[in-house]
Design a protein around this motif. Structure first.
Motif, PDB file in Angstrom:
ATOM      1  N   ALA A   1      18.185 -14.947  52.035  1.00  0.00           N
ATOM      2  CA  ALA A   1      17.628 -15.709  50.921  1.00  0.00           C
ATOM      3  C   ALA A   1      16.237 -15.230  50.525  1.00  0.00           C
ATOM      4  O   ALA A   1      15.841 -15.341  49.359  1.00  0.00           O
ATOM      5  N   ASP A   2      15.480 -14.681  51.483  1.00  0.00           N
ATOM      6  CA  ASP A   2      14.132 -14.204  51.183  1.00  0.00           C
ATOM      7  C   ASP A   2      14.142 -12.993  50.261  1.00  0.00           C
ATOM      8  O   ASP A   2      13.111 -12.665  49.655  1.00  0.00           O
TER       9      ASP A   2
ATOM     10  N   ARG B   1      19.013 -20.989  52.916  1.00  0.00           N
ATOM     11  CA  ARG B   1      17.848 -20.354  53.529  1.00  0.00           C
ATOM     12  C   ARG B   1      17.938 -20.344  55.055  1.00  0.00           C
ATOM     13  O   ARG B   1      17.217 -19.596  55.708  1.00  0.00           O
TER      14      ARG B   1
ATOM     15  N   GLN C   1      13.715 -22.475  59.575  1.00  0.00           N
ATOM     16  CA  GLN C   1      13.966 -23.336  58.425  1.00  0.00           C
ATOM     17  C   GLN C   1      14.214 -24.797  58.829  1.00  0.00           C
ATOM     18  O   GLN C   1      14.312 -25.669  57.967  1.00  0.00           O
TER      19      GLN C   1
END
Length: 279
Positions: free
Chosen positions: A186-187, A197, A239
């Motif tokens: 996701a980054d 994420r 996360q």
């Protein structure tokens, strides 16, 4: 993962003093105990280098990379905690992995049975550099080296080298160690992406059928040392941080380890294989 701290942040002198004193005392104790417990009963000689680049299918080099990376990562975040300006925290903290690993190679250099390893030093440096590069580029870790381990039958064949207890085997049995690069997908996507994420993709490396650090020794036992490669989903544990400092610290430590998950494996000896749950 720790967020960027502004360069204008005031250094917390008390925290920095505590960290410096604790590190200095711990570092000294580590060197003294290591020299006493590990090297005192071994034959010593003049300092020399030893070429072990081809040994253990380079799984030990992956371990050096992982260790230096995580030590430097901790060094950076501890300096951030002390309020050290961001760029200085990254550059100075990023040296911790090299600082902790290099004395081990110096001690090794005086052992008659082996010596200091240039490839170990290179792996340590690359591990520390990988943290610094990511922090300078992204102020975050998007590609995390991780470790996983499972017991193997090979340790029983040579317990003095591969370990006789579970703790020793986790450190010494390269057959059961797997080193991963876990990518936080996701980054690398656009901010509006729906990709979770917390979900990462990990690529792993390991090897098996290694009882001796030589092909002839393994072949004498009917073993064929070979590399193995893996692809597996992973969790980005950072996360799941919340307000609890204890939980966040636990997640920080656990983020160094690959979460057991299904995995696709490949090696040149038996081809592809699917593991329902791989450790």
């Amino acid at each position: 993962m720790a967020q960027a701290v502004a360069d204008t942040a005031a250094v917390n002198g008390k925290r920095l003093l505590v960290l410096g004193t604790t590190f200095g005392a711990g570092y000294t104790a580590m060197l003294v105990s290591l020299n006493t417990a590990w090297y005192s009963e071994q034959d010593r000689t003049n300092f020399h280098f030893f070429n072990d680049a081809a040994g253990w299918k380079q799984v030990d080099k992956a371990g050096h990379f992982w260790g230096a990376f995580q030590e430097s990562r901790a060094g950076i975040d501890l300096l951030r905690y002390a309020g050290v300006p961001e760029k200085k925290a990254i550059l100075y903290g990023g040296l911790l992995g090299v600082a902790l690993q290099t004395p081990i190679e110096v001690f090794d250099g005086y052992q008659s049975a082996y010596g200091a390893s240039v490839t170990d030093l290179a792996a340590n440096t690359l591990g520390a550099a990988a943290v610094v590069a990511q922090e300078l580029a992204w102020h975050d870790i998007r590609i995390m080296p991780k470790y996983s381990f499972h017991t193997t039958r090979y340790a029983r064949l040579r317990p003095d080298v591969l370990g006789s207890s579970l703790a020793e085997q986790a450190l010494k049995d390269y057959n059961g160690q797997t080193y991963w690069l876990s990518v936080n997908v996701a980054d690398f996507l656009k901010e509006e992406s729906k990709f979770p994420r917390w979900l990462s993709i990990a690529v792993g490396y390991g090897a098996e059928e290694m009882v001796f650090n030589s092909a002839t020794g393994n072949q004498a036992l009917g073993l064929q040392a070979h590399r193995q490669f893996y692809l597996s989903p992973d969790l980005n544990l950072m996360q799941f941080r919340g307000k609890s400092k204890l939980l966040n610290t636990a997640l920080y430590v656990l983020s160094m380890v690959k979460v057991p998950a299904p995995a696709l494996a490949y090696n040149s000896k038996s081809g592809f294989r699917v593991h329902a749950l791989y450790f």
